[in-house]
Design an enzyme around this catalytic site. Structure first.
Site, mmCIF file in Angstrom:
data_model
loop_
_atom_site.group_PDB
_atom_site.id
_atom_site.type_symbol
_atom_site.label_atom_id
_atom_site.label_comp_id
_atom_site.label_asym_id
_atom_site.label_seq_id
_atom_site.Cartn_x
_atom_site.Cartn_y
_atom_site.Cartn_z
ATOM 1 N N LYS A 14 -0.673 -20.731 8.270
ATOM 2 C CA LYS A 14 -1.657 -19.285 8.762
ATOM 3 C C LYS A 14 -2.673 -18.602 7.759
ATOM 4 O O LYS A 14 -2.173 -17.951 6.785
ATOM 5 C CB LYS A 14 -0.263 -18.761 8.613
ATOM 6 C CG LYS A 14 -1.270 -17.632 9.859
ATOM 7 C CD LYS A 14 -0.683 -16.334 10.430
ATOM 8 C CE LYS A 14 -1.139 -15.078 9.589
ATOM 9 N NZ LYS A 14 -2.070 -14.458 10.078
ATOM 10 N N GLY A 41 -0.558 -10.905 -0.151
ATOM 11 C CA GLY A 41 -0.638 -10.608 1.089
ATOM 12 C C GLY A 41 -0.499 -9.436 0.490
ATOM 13 O O GLY A 41 0.127 -8.665 -0.848
ATOM 14 N N SER A 42 -0.612 -8.042 1.116
ATOM 15 C CA SER A 42 -0.199 -6.475 1.046
ATOM 16 C C SER A 42 0.967 -6.247 0.386
ATOM 17 O O SER A 42 1.824 -6.908 0.750
ATOM 18 C CB SER A 42 -0.298 -5.291 1.638
ATOM 19 O OG SER A 42 0.449 -6.792 2.881
ATOM 20 N N THR A 43 1.333 -5.338 -0.485
ATOM 21 C CA THR A 43 2.644 -5.276 -0.730
ATOM 22 C C THR A 43 3.320 -4.389 0.682
ATOM 23 O O THR A 43 4.669 -4.757 0.068
ATOM 24 C CB THR A 43 2.920 -4.314 -1.946
ATOM 25 O OG1 THR A 43 2.038 -4.744 -2.754
ATOM 26 C CG2 THR A 43 4.376 -3.589 -2.279
ATOM 27 N N GLY A 93 4.498 -7.920 1.975
ATOM 28 C CA GLY A 93 5.198 -8.625 1.367
ATOM 29 C C GLY A 93 7.367 -7.818 1.184
ATOM 30 O O GLY A 93 7.827 -8.668 0.899
ATOM 31 N N GLU A 112 3.487 -12.469 -3.471
ATOM 32 C CA GLU A 112 1.773 -12.245 -4.551
ATOM 33 C C GLU A 112 1.151 -11.244 -3.687
ATOM 34 O O GLU A 112 0.328 -11.690 -3.276
ATOM 35 C CB GLU A 112 1.269 -13.679 -5.029
ATOM 36 C CG GLU A 112 0.237 -13.844 -6.186
ATOM 37 C CD GLU A 112 -0.864 -12.825 -5.382
ATOM 38 O OE1 GLU A 112 -1.017 -11.785 -6.083
ATOM 39 O OE2 GLU A 112 -2.043 -13.481 -5.404
ATOM 40 N N CYS A 155 -6.205 -9.096 -5.750
ATOM 41 C CA CYS A 155 -5.571 -8.601 -5.761
ATOM 42 C C CYS A 155 -5.595 -8.168 -7.605
ATOM 43 O O CYS A 155 -5.222 -7.299 -7.677
ATOM 44 C CB CYS A 155 -3.549 -9.473 -5.554
ATOM 45 S SG CYS A 155 -4.774 -10.863 -6.212
ATOM 46 N N GLU A 174 -3.839 0.909 -4.894
ATOM 47 C CA GLU A 174 -5.053 -0.477 -4.014
ATOM 48 C C GLU A 174 -6.220 -0.525 -3.390
ATOM 49 O O GLU A 174 -5.703 0.135 -1.743
ATOM 50 C CB GLU A 174 -3.768 -1.183 -4.373
ATOM 51 C CG GLU A 174 -5.267 -3.214 -4.050
ATOM 52 C CD GLU A 174 -4.778 -4.179 -3.489
ATOM 53 O OE1 GLU A 174 -3.243 -4.462 -2.173
ATOM 54 O OE2 GLU A 174 -4.434 -4.949 -4.955
HETATM 55 P P1 NDP Z 1 -1.366 -8.108 5.052
HETATM 56 O O1 NDP Z 1 -0.625 -8.314 3.876
HETATM 57 O O2 NDP Z 1 -1.564 -8.155 6.802
HETATM 58 O O3 NDP Z 1 -2.391 -9.514 5.421
HETATM 59 C C1 NDP Z 1 -2.314 -11.115 4.589
HETATM 60 C C2 NDP Z 1 -1.132 -12.493 5.423
HETATM 61 O O4 NDP Z 1 -0.047 -11.674 6.061
HETATM 62 C C3 NDP Z 1 -2.768 -12.569 7.007
HETATM 63 O O5 NDP Z 1 -2.252 -13.617 6.809
HETATM 64 C C4 NDP Z 1 -1.254 -11.777 7.860
HETATM 65 O O6 NDP Z 1 -2.192 -11.746 9.049
HETATM 66 C C5 NDP Z 1 -0.125 -11.631 7.503
HETATM 67 N N1 NDP Z 1 0.859 -10.591 8.230
HETATM 68 C C6 NDP Z 1 0.471 -9.671 8.630
HETATM 69 N N2 NDP Z 1 1.561 -9.470 9.094
HETATM 70 C C7 NDP Z 1 2.317 -10.230 8.770
HETATM 71 C C8 NDP Z 1 3.917 -10.105 8.822
HETATM 72 N N3 NDP Z 1 4.599 -8.835 8.952
HETATM 73 N N4 NDP Z 1 4.486 -11.006 8.553
HETATM 74 C C9 NDP Z 1 3.972 -12.236 8.607
HETATM 75 N N5 NDP Z 1 3.166 -11.974 7.893
HETATM 76 C C10 NDP Z 1 2.104 -11.334 7.559
HETATM 77 O O7 NDP Z 1 -3.321 -7.961 4.232
HETATM 78 P P2 NDP Z 1 -4.330 -7.287 5.441
HETATM 79 O O8 NDP Z 1 -4.996 -7.613 5.546
HETATM 80 O O9 NDP Z 1 -3.398 -6.371 6.246
HETATM 81 O O10 NDP Z 1 -4.711 -5.733 4.033
HETATM 82 C C11 NDP Z 1 -4.210 -4.511 4.024
HETATM 83 C C12 NDP Z 1 -4.495 -4.645 2.147
HETATM 84 O O11 NDP Z 1 -3.370 -4.791 1.984
HETATM 85 C C13 NDP Z 1 -5.533 -4.986 2.193
HETATM 86 O O12 NDP Z 1 -6.586 -3.548 2.223
HETATM 87 C C14 NDP Z 1 -5.004 -4.751 0.633
HETATM 88 O O13 NDP Z 1 -5.078 -3.572 -0.326
HETATM 89 C C15 NDP Z 1 -4.295 -5.765 0.484
HETATM 90 N N6 NDP Z 1 -4.167 -6.935 0.134
HETATM 91 C C16 NDP Z 1 -3.894 -7.253 -0.663
HETATM 92 C C17 NDP Z 1 -4.566 -8.869 -0.698
HETATM 93 C C18 NDP Z 1 -4.014 -9.634 -2.487
HETATM 94 O O14 NDP Z 1 -4.257 -10.393 -2.911
HETATM 95 N N7 NDP Z 1 -2.880 -8.911 -3.063
HETATM 96 C C19 NDP Z 1 -4.742 -9.910 -0.251
HETATM 97 C C20 NDP Z 1 -4.866 -9.019 0.917
HETATM 98 C C21 NDP Z 1 -4.753 -7.819 1.309
HETATM 99 P P3 NDP Z 1 -3.516 -10.824 9.601
HETATM 100 O O15 NDP Z 1 -4.793 -11.844 8.998
HETATM 101 O O16 NDP Z 1 -3.480 -11.330 11.294
HETATM 102 O O17 NDP Z 1 -3.022 -9.848 9.481
#
Ligand code: NDP
Length: 491
Positions: A197, A249-251, A254, A271, A305, A402
């Site tokens: 996804k 994605g976000s902590t 995670g 990650e 990140c 972050e």
């Molecule tokens: P998220 O962690 O929400 O998004 C990462 C991925 O996970 C997206 O594909 C998201 O879908 C999906 N997702 C969201 N909620 C769930 C869930 N409950 N179960 C499984 N998958 C899910 O990051 P955001 O885009 O909301 O960004 C928020 C903050 O996270 C940023 O401001 C940044 O600080 C941090 N971030 C960190 C990253 C990294 O690489 N360390 C990368 C991205 C964000 P969808 O896109 O629809 O939300």
């Protein structure tokens, strides 16, 4: 236009240099009005009946209508992946699997301009970065893991490596195609099938990638792409047919995934976020360090990140370094992502811009000093001026959280011990940078910094052969290198 005003030895010299626009053409990309889900090698309409719009964040212009996969759609994708796993892919000769990966890598290279333009259109990153970083690295990942596909027995001697099964992979919006490559290449090399996804705001390169899969004649169902929001991700995570979850994605998300999977047999790698320290000692080559600092935090608008978002400067060079940094900031060009002169593109979404603005306001309120170079931002779209905060205390939110935007927090230190203590004073542990001319100091610092990656006299360098991942709240598991294969294998 340069103004020819000032006279220098009789010769008019420009008082102000600007660049003529150098836009990359978007004609190479054809975007459909509407995309379905890529399941079992076919485009299918979402059973959920729902769609959402994806936009260009630099103009807010809608680009396409995207399917929102619901529970039934995720189940179809997982079933397609299971069938492909059991009916051919896992039993295929590893050298044959490698051929598909090599093919995908070559097609990505051939179509790199098209992918780079689409990545910049949908995500807001400068074309220079998508062209010179995202695309070459994505292709390199497929090449690298193609090489391992038929050497797993040698990579893990006497351990009889077997594929895990169906991998559910969820990726963020900051490096859409590159994160796809980081996830899909090792999974396929190890003999797994995939349901992936992409992030809600950046689905287009993953959808174009389906075209690459067809061109490479990858058997149907080996890779399935389902688009949607966080709820689609959550469906993948909890689906009983998924054997391994890989998340970037976000902590917070995670942690939620880890809670969901506790007590199940599913394998998991996370990650997550970071708040990296970029540590500059007084013997560092300053001009080189300035470039590393700029690359560390303003690359990809700071949506990285492992961004060097906390600068730790040795007190004796503080004034000199800050003066140089401010001067350099004034030369960064913020603007149209498709302009080849652009250094800092658009913020990925309204939501992310709100988050950056909120955290920057807390920096002001808590007493830090803000510097932003004079900069005219486009009227439409989401933008944020490259920002430096000085006078930052370790307790400020801008030093702890972050921000994921082009915002640098500067702190100082006197001794290496103090630098290590401050650098490690974070719940994260993804990356760090060290700038010094002494090799021994680099090694000593690298030993003591609690970070998965430590760059020395450089920053944000990636290679598929080199593992990447974090400690503490930055997650666990490694991507890249031989280490990146392990989560996709059982022994
Ligand atoms: P998220 O962690 O929400 O998004 C990462 C991925 O996970 C997206 O594909 C998201 O879908 C999906 N997702 C969201 N909620 C769930 C869930 N409950 N179960 C499984 N998958 C899910 O990051 P955001 O885009 O909301 O960004 C928020 C903050 O996270 C940023 O401001 C940044 O600080 C941090 N971030 C960190 C990253 C990294 O690489 N360390 C990368 C991205 C964000 P969808 O896109 O629809 O939300």
């Amino acid at each position: 236009m340069a103004e020819l005003e000032r006279k220098h030895g009789g010769t008019p010299v420009p008082t102000e240099w600007t660049y003529a626009p150098a836009p990359e053409s978007r004609d190479i990309v054809s975007i459909r009005d509407r995309y379905g889900l890529y399941v079992g090698g076919e485009w299918i309409e979402p059973r959920s009946g729902k769609t959402f719009a994806t936009i260009d964040p630099s103009t807010e212009e809608p680009l396409a209508e995207i399917a929102q996969a619901g529970p039934e759609d995720v189940s179809l994708a997982v079933e397609a992946a299971r069938e492909a796993f059991e009916n051919g892919w896992s039993a295929l000769a590893p050298s044959e699997r490698a051929k598909y990966l090599f093919r995908i890598a070559r097609i990505l290279q051939e179509r790199s301009r098209e992918f780079a333009v689409l990545e910049s259109l949908n995500g807001g990153k400068p074309i220079r970065e998508s062209r010179d970083v995202d695309l070459p690295l994505s292709a390199a990942h497929f090449f690298y893991y193609a090489g391992w596909a038929d050497k797993l027995e040698y990579a893990f001697p006497n351990r009889q490596p077997q594929p895990v099964g169906v991998a559910g992979q969820i990726i963020p919006w900051n490096f859409p195609l590159l994160m796809l490559a980081w996830k899909i290449a090792p999974a396929l090399a190890a003999g797994n099938t995939v349901v992936l996804k992409p992030a809600e705001t950046t689905p287009l390169t993953a959808l174009l990638f389906c075209d690459v899969l067809r061109q490479a004649e990858l058997p149907p169902g080996v890779v399935n792409i389902v688009t949607g929001d966080g709820s689609t991700g959550a469906e993948i995570v909890k689906h009983p047919g998924v054997d391994k979850v890989a998340f970037t994605g976000s902590t917070d998300v995670g942690k939620a995934i880890q809670r969901e999977l506790a007590g199940t047999k599913k394998k998991l790698t996370l990650e997550l976020g970071g708040k990296a320290a970029n540590v500059v000692f007084d013997d560092a080559p300053l001009d080189q360090a300035i470039e590393g600092i700029v690359n560390g935090i303003y690359f990809n608008q700071g949506h990285v990140c492992c961004a060097g978002s906390r600068l730790l400067v040795q007190e004796s060079i503080y004034e000199q370094l800050i003066a140089k940094l401010k001067r350099r900031l004034g030369t960064l060009r913020v603007g149209a992502p498709l302009d080849k002169n652009t250094d800092v593109g658009a913020i990925n979404s309204r939501q992310q811009l709100d988050k950056i603005e909120e955290l920057v306001q807390t920096g002001r309120d808590e007493g830090a000093e803000i510097y932003q170079p004079p900069c005219r931002l486009p009227e439409r779209g989401y933008w944020f001026v490259p920002t430096v905060f000085t006078n930052v205390a370790q307790s400020y939110r801008i030093a702890q959280e972050e921000i994921f935007g082009p915002v640098l927090s500067v702190l100082t230190f006197r001794t290496p011990d103090e630098a290590v203590e401050k650098a490690n004073n974070t719940p994260y542990g993804l990356s760090a940078g060290v700038w010094t001319e002494k090799g021994s100091r680099i090694l000593a610092m690298a030993q003591r910094l609690r970070a998965g990656v430590v760059w020395a006299n450089t920053y944000n360098r990636f290679d598929p052969a080199s593992p990447f991942g974090g400690y503490k709240e930055s997650g666990f598991g490694r991507e890249g290198g031989l280490h990146g294969l392990e989560p996709y294998l059982r022994f």
